[in-house]
Design a protein around this motif. Structure first.
Motif, mmCIF file in Angstrom:
data_model
loop_
_atom_site.group_PDB
_atom_site.id
_atom_site.type_symbol
_atom_site.label_atom_id
_atom_site.label_comp_id
_atom_site.label_asym_id
_atom_site.label_seq_id
_atom_site.Cartn_x
_atom_site.Cartn_y
_atom_site.Cartn_z
ATOM 1 N N UNK A 1 -29.403 0.615 52.194
ATOM 2 C CA UNK A 1 -28.973 0.687 50.700
ATOM 3 C C UNK A 1 -28.744 -0.576 49.969
ATOM 4 N N UNK B 1 -21.260 1.622 57.348
ATOM 5 C CA UNK B 1 -21.291 3.059 56.806
ATOM 6 C C UNK B 1 -20.240 3.967 57.530
ATOM 7 N N UNK C 1 -37.628 11.549 50.039
ATOM 8 C CA UNK C 1 -36.693 12.055 51.098
ATOM 9 C C UNK C 1 -35.413 12.528 50.496
ATOM 10 N N UNK C 2 -34.404 11.448 50.710
ATOM 11 C CA UNK C 2 -32.893 11.987 50.433
ATOM 12 C C UNK C 2 -32.622 11.470 48.797
ATOM 13 N N UNK C 3 -31.205 12.019 48.302
ATOM 14 C CA UNK C 3 -31.121 11.646 47.024
ATOM 15 C C UNK C 3 -30.776 10.138 46.895
ATOM 16 N N UNK D 1 -33.943 -2.266 46.036
ATOM 17 C CA UNK D 1 -33.792 -2.974 44.592
ATOM 18 C C UNK D 1 -35.421 -2.957 44.238
ATOM 19 N N UNK E 1 -24.811 -2.832 58.694
ATOM 20 C CA UNK E 1 -24.740 -1.810 57.947
ATOM 21 C C UNK E 1 -24.524 -0.435 58.631
ATOM 22 N N UNK E 2 -24.792 -0.263 59.887
ATOM 23 C CA UNK E 2 -24.699 0.935 60.586
ATOM 24 C C UNK E 2 -23.153 1.086 60.839
ATOM 25 N N UNK F 1 -32.752 15.097 58.135
ATOM 26 C CA UNK F 1 -33.626 14.075 57.729
ATOM 27 C C UNK F 1 -32.852 12.715 57.906
ATOM 28 N N UNK G 1 -31.154 0.577 43.358
ATOM 29 C CA UNK G 1 -31.076 2.098 43.889
ATOM 30 C C UNK G 1 -29.552 2.261 43.894
ATOM 31 N N UNK H 1 -25.922 5.926 47.406
ATOM 32 C CA UNK H 1 -25.925 5.516 48.707
ATOM 33 C C UNK H 1 -26.939 6.325 49.488
ATOM 34 N N UNK H 2 -27.650 5.626 50.336
ATOM 35 C CA UNK H 2 -28.922 6.391 51.115
ATOM 36 C C UNK H 2 -29.184 5.762 52.283
ATOM 37 N N UNK H 3 -28.154 5.176 53.226
ATOM 38 C CA UNK H 3 -28.237 4.911 54.379
ATOM 39 C C UNK H 3 -28.305 3.457 54.834
ATOM 40 N N UNK H 4 -28.903 3.048 55.852
ATOM 41 C CA UNK H 4 -28.533 1.672 56.314
ATOM 42 C C UNK H 4 -29.489 0.515 55.398
ATOM 43 N N UNK I 1 -22.023 -2.503 43.351
ATOM 44 C CA UNK I 1 -22.340 -1.064 43.602
ATOM 45 C C UNK I 1 -21.118 -0.783 44.911
ATOM 46 N N UNK J 1 -30.208 -3.300 50.025
ATOM 47 C CA UNK J 1 -31.658 -4.058 49.559
ATOM 48 C C UNK J 1 -32.575 -2.742 49.155
ATOM 49 N N UNK K 1 -29.902 15.425 51.624
ATOM 50 C CA UNK K 1 -30.545 15.578 52.821
ATOM 51 C C UNK K 1 -30.092 14.218 53.863
ATOM 52 N N UNK K 2 -29.258 13.280 53.009
ATOM 53 C CA UNK K 2 -28.938 12.046 53.678
ATOM 54 C C UNK K 2 -28.102 12.564 55.290
ATOM 55 N N UNK L 1 -20.165 0.848 48.521
ATOM 56 C CA UNK L 1 -20.824 1.052 49.590
ATOM 57 C C UNK L 1 -21.849 0.280 50.165
ATOM 58 N N UNK M 1 -36.669 6.017 51.345
ATOM 59 C CA UNK M 1 -35.827 4.977 52.082
ATOM 60 C C UNK M 1 -36.943 3.912 52.661
#
Ligand code: HEM
Ligand SMILES: [Cu+2]
Lengths: 818, 189
Positions: B165, A72, B119-121, B169, A68-69, A152, B157, B160-163, A452, B167, A147-148, A454, B84
């Motif tokens: 994302x 992304x 935290x994030x969106x 659910x 994932x890193x 943060x 979810x 997109x919210x980071x690494x 989805x 999973x 904030x992503x 991404x 997250x």
């Protein structure tokens, strides 16, 4: 003087430096246009490779190819590169190359600015490529939602690369836009009325003005987010009065117009090529211009449709939904006018036409799915799924890439001066277009099945496997096709035989010159009286080469062209262009150090490089214009005109007007952001509003008065008053800020600091401008030749005092009212 | 209803596409010559899309209106907080209880989900129950959902919210009457 001697004389004057040195010192639009196109193509290839990595990863379920890193970073960089480093610069390159030729002039309005923009693009783009190779590329998606994307969610340097690198690249978009606007308005062939411009020029004009008003919100957002990340100014942190939605508004205020900024140039190319392919003229020229303008205007009212799922009130949704479907109308006007053009003429199936058909098939589907997602209840379901991914590629690839390939093949004989010889192009077409639909058509369905966007991988058993493997295989087929296009172009450029001058039988002035184009474009400037000068007078190229137009006499041995009246095209003055110089590249390298200092947090570098930029700018303006008036010079065809140096509205004045348009939009976005936080952000009001008291207000009022009246008297006292006024305005900042605690306390305090910083920056810029004026006085410039400079400086100081007054009101009012 | 909306949109889009494609193809077949500009620009370019779009917009608004939350007596209110990378749910009818990644609701009753984030969106999405709605820091957005039948529904979810994302659910469990009463009595099923 015969045509050949004239050609030799003009070439000596206009040629770029020979050898590799020429690459760095050229200011010629033909060179720079080609360089832009080549670099943009390079970024398309990079973005395409990233796309192939994405498709390789998603080809099968539970793929372990990328974690994932990395995934992304890859999809973020794919989107970012395609939008910022490929699409916009490709348009810039095409416009830089074509516009002066189509408009019948010799170069763009500000040749050194073209070069400066180009190098900013190259250096900024290199920063992004470096981030990619070093594995520290941005990874929060191409719209970088905080904030992503802030400290943060992304504590590393990744987001900084995006915010700083892209802002750096935007300098090139803004400078190209200023340049295109001024060129289209003031640098046309004598006699060419606005209503007689080649249709591409209209599209370029609308696009350029959209860049000037569309990019500033993004630049502001990027600066605010970088200030938050680097110094803790909490614009997007809700606990301290910021709001993540502020970013979304600023981003999409840019992001939606961006889509049309990408589409309109392509539409301009279509409107140019299609009639030639159909052996006729464009149907509904006036309607098409009106449609392009209204698309430009409408697209600024639609940004909220990217935020349908953020909890906007129902009435707001209805309004923006209606507005979003409405843009389909001017788009339909263009589509049907093009179809009408085909009906009117006898369409022939050349390669460019084939790509235009691919455009129709693809873009119409993309437009229809666009109307679907403008219907709110449907968007709630499709948002952030592969339906959107499919839709946006139908629009972007169908609406930009395909027409641009048509343009490439159409103008290739012009770029290279050769006949298109090898037929690889057809094979490429049949790989790319079916490949494209194979990749994306079924992905709509995957989106509706709940895939989805991404996600870096997926579980089997959801009915997505077949779609994804087909998409990936087709994706690779398409990539091979694109590679063939590139090979085809390179091979043809290198080995094909010399071609005739106007192989398509077009009527616009870009074909009224020998190809490949000479550095001076036209040996003499045509007098234009219609939209298709070559149809009226097929002998025109020969007569221009014989020097029968304007400025055919190279005796003054300097680079000259004519500037015309905006509406009528009547010639107004002679413009003398600067020669080859490495200054633009040097200046953009120094600008790059400024951004690098920010990026690496080496803050000592920032003020030093800022001073460096100022020094370069001073050298830049020093060379402009002659000291004493030359009076009226003969320009051919019995006409005599003075030079721009003696005009009250020299090109620099017009450039300033449009730069200030962008600048004013920036300031307007700041006011919008402030009002947004004030009324929407949850944690307002701040602990305390500033109560600056009357002192700053008095200083600003007094300073503004002086700085307003001073420039209107052409005396030493007048200029002294201006300087004192500007210093007083700057002085108002001290008592203002001394009342505020630290800018990290609350978004309010942070905003106050940004307002004050913006105002101070403009005081400095205006002071510099007026010192240039004073310098000209000291070095013995005549009153006539410093008139224009003075009016430019006045424009900037007037803007500065307006900013100062508005800032004072914006900061002071809440404290007074509460 | 959204499924029906989709089929209508698809059918309309297909027709328009075929129509445009037909017009283009005909340009090659017909003899060239005088073509009426007004017919193309005004009738096809202006009037045609305006009529189609007006109809479509009205349809979309009506569907949207029907999906709008309305005051009803048997409304259930729950809270969803995203972070997250999990979801936490709380219940107005059962203060003090917090469930992780599982949301319990009664079937056949309207449920308002108050969505926010730590935290994030993020975005709250249960594809089979309703469209999605974002979780924005500091804001609370309310989404109306209603399950027609008891059962398990997959939730995602969808911003997109980071690494983590992929999973991000959760599961929605819709209970029948008895099951819901039991849940409210504190018997975690
Ligand atoms: C060459 C063929 C292309 C292929 C196969 C391709 C493929 C893809 C795929 C699969 C995604 C989804 C990634 C994900 O959501 O995980 C994507 C995203 C995207 N693509 Fe492309 N693409 C291509 C060309 C383009 C072009 C030409 C543009 C723009 C001019 C473009 C702009 C974008 C954007 C803006 C995104 C969204 C990135 C994000 O979610 O942050 N693509 N592309
Ligand atoms: Cu949009």
């Amino acid at each position: 003087m015969n045509a050949l001697r004239r050609h030799r004389a003009l070439s000596r004057i206009w040629a770029s430096d020979p050898g590799w040195k020429g690459w760095f010192t050229t200011v010629n639009h033909t060179d720079l246009g080609r360089m832009f196109l080549v670099v943009a193509t390079f970024f398309f290839v990079v973005g395409g490779i990233l796309a192939m990595l994405i498709r390789a990863q998603l080809a099968s379920p539970r793929s372990a190819f990328l974690g994932p890193d990395h995934y992304n970073q890859i999809f973020t960089m794919h989107g970012t590169i395609m939008m910022f480093l490929f699409a916009i610069p490709f348009f810039e390159g095409l416009a830089v190359y074509l516009l002066p030729k189509m408009l019948g002039t010799r170069d763009l309005a500000f040749p050194r600015l073209t070069a400066y923009g180009f190098w900013c693009y190259v250096f900024g783009g290199s920063m992004m490529i470096f981030a990619l190779l070093a594995g520290v590329a941005p990874d929060s998606g191409w719209f970088m939602y905080p904030p992503l994307s802030s400290t943060i969610g992304a504590p590393g340097i990744n987001s900084d690369f995006w915010l700083i690198g892209i802002t750096f690249v935007e300098i090139s978009a803004i400078s190209a836009a200023v340049e295109i606007t001024v060129t289209v308005l003031r640098y046309r062939a004598p006699g060419m009325k606005l209503s007689q411009m080649p249709i591409f020029a209209w599209y370029a004009l609308v696009t350029a003005v959209m860049i000037l008003t569309g990019f500033p919100p993004l630049i502001l957002g990027s600066i605010l987010l970088e200030l938050e990340r680097a110094f803790g100014l909490p614009f997007f942190q809700v606990a301290q009065g910021g709001d993540a939605l502020l970013w979304q508004h600023l981003f999409w205020l840019f992001g939606h117009p961006e889509v049309y900024i990408i589409f309109l140039p392509a539409a301009g190319a279509i409107s140019t090529i299609l009639p030639v392919m159909a052996r006729t003229t464009l149907m509904g020229y006036g309607w098409i211009v009106a449609a392009a303008v209204s698309l430009g205007v409408l697209s600024f009212g639609l940004w909220v449709h990217h935020m349908f799922t953020t909890g906007i009130p129902h009435m707001g949704l209805a309004f923006f939904s209606a507005a979003s479907t409405l843009v389909a109308v001017p788009t339909a006007v263009q589509i049907f006018a093009w179809i009408g053009t085909l009906w009117k003429g006898r369409p022939e199936m050349h390669l460019p036409m084939l790509w235009l058909l691919a455009f129709f098939a693809t873009f119409v589907i993309g437009g229809l799915t666009g109307v679907m997602v403008a219907i709110v209840p449907f968007d709630w379901q499709a948002h952030d799924t592969y339906f959107i991914v499919a839709h946006l590629h139908y629009v972007l690839v169908g609406g930009f890439v395909f027409p641009m390939i048509a343009a490439l093949y159409y103008w290739m004989p012009h770029f290279t001066g050769r006949k298109t010889y090898f037929k690889l192009g057809h094979a490429a077409f049949w790989l790319v277009v079916p490949g494209f639909h194979g990749t994306f058509l079924m992905l709509h369905w995957a989106g509706l099945l709940g895939m989805r966007r991404r996600i870096d991988s997926y579980e089997s058993g959801q009915g997505w496997e077949a779609i994804n493997i087909i998409a990936s295989i087709s994706g690779f087929v398409m990539a091979i096709g694109f590679a063939l296009v590139v090979i085809d172009v390179v091979v043809n450029a290198v080995v094909a035989i010399r071609g005739s001058r106007d192989p398509w039988g077009a009527g616009t002035l870009d074909w009224a010159m020998p190809t490949p184009a000479a550095p001076y474009n036209f040996a003499s400037l045509a007098h234009v009286t219609s939209r298709d000068p070559l149809y009226d007078d097929p002998k025109l190229p020969v007569r221009l080469a014989r020097g029968e137009g304007y400025l055919g006499d190279p005796d003054r041995a300097r680079r000259e062209t004519l500037s015309v009246d905006i509406a009528t095209g009547a010639p107004r003055y002679v413009v003398v262009f600067p020669g080859n110089t490495a200054l633009p590249m040097l200046m953009s390298a120094v600008t790059g150090l400024f951004f690098l200092g920010m990026l690496l947090k080496a803050y000592w570098l920032v003020p030093i490089s800022a001073l460096g930029v100022i020094a370069c700018a001073l050298i830049w303006v020093r060379g402009l214009g002659s000291r004493v008036p030359e009076g009226a010079l003969p320009v051919g065809r019995g006409l005599s005109l003075a030079t721009a140096a003696e005009a009250a509205d020299p090109p620099g004045w017009w450039g300033s007007v449009f730069l200030l348009l962008a600048n004013g939009t920036f300031f307007g976005s700041l006011l919008f952001g402030y009002a947004f936080l004030f009324s929407i952000a949850p944690n307002w009001p701040p602990p305390a509003y500033l109560e600056p008291g009357p002192l700053p207000l008095l200083l600003v009022l007094l300073g503004a008065g002086l700085a307003f009246i001073g420039p209107r008297f052409d005396t030493l006292t007048g200029q002294g008053a201006t300087l004192v006024g500007l210093i007083l305005i700057a002085g108002a900042a001290l008592p203002l800020l001394s009342g505020s605690t630290d800018p990290t306390r609350h978004a309010y305090d942070a905003t106050v600091w940004v307002f004050v910083g913006y105002g101070l920056l403009h005081c400095v810029v205006s002071l510099l401008m007026w010192s240039v004026v004073a310098g000209r006085r000291l070095t013995g410039h005549s009153a006539q030749t410093s008139l224009g400079t003075k009016r430019i400086a006045r424009l900037w100081s007037d803007y500065t005092l307006l900013v100062a007054l508005l800032t004072d009101a914006a900061i002071g009012l809440p404290g007074v009212l509460t | 209803m959204i499924a029906q909306l989709w089929w209508v949109l698809l059918a309309g889009a297909t027709l328009i596409f075929l129509f445009v494609a037909g017009l283009i193809a005909w340009a090659w077949r017909r003899p060239s010559g005088e073509t009426d500009e007004r017919r193309f620009v005004i009738w096809l370019g202006l009037a045609f899309p305006m009529i189609v779009l007006a109809a479509l917009l009205a349809y979309g608004l009506i569907v949207g209106e029907r999906l709008l939350p309305r005051a009803t007596p048997d409304l259930v209110r729950v809270h969803a907080e995203a972070r997250q990378w999990d979801w936490r749910f709380r219940y107005d009818d059962l203060p003090g209880l917090e469930t992780d990644n599982v949301l319990h609701i009664p079937a056949d009753r309207p449920v308002d989900v108050a969505i926010t984030t730590a935290d994030v969106v993020h975005a709250f999405w249960v594809p089979r129950l309703a469209g999605k709605l974002d979780a924005v820091p500091g804001h609370v957005n309310v989404l109306r959902i209603e399950a027609d039948a008891p059962g398990r529904y997959e939730g995602l979810g969808s911003e997109f919210n980071g690494v983590g994302y992929r999973d991000h659910r959760f599961t929605v469990i819709a209970h029948d009457d008895a099951g819901w009463q039991a849940f409210l009595q504190g018997e975690t099923p």
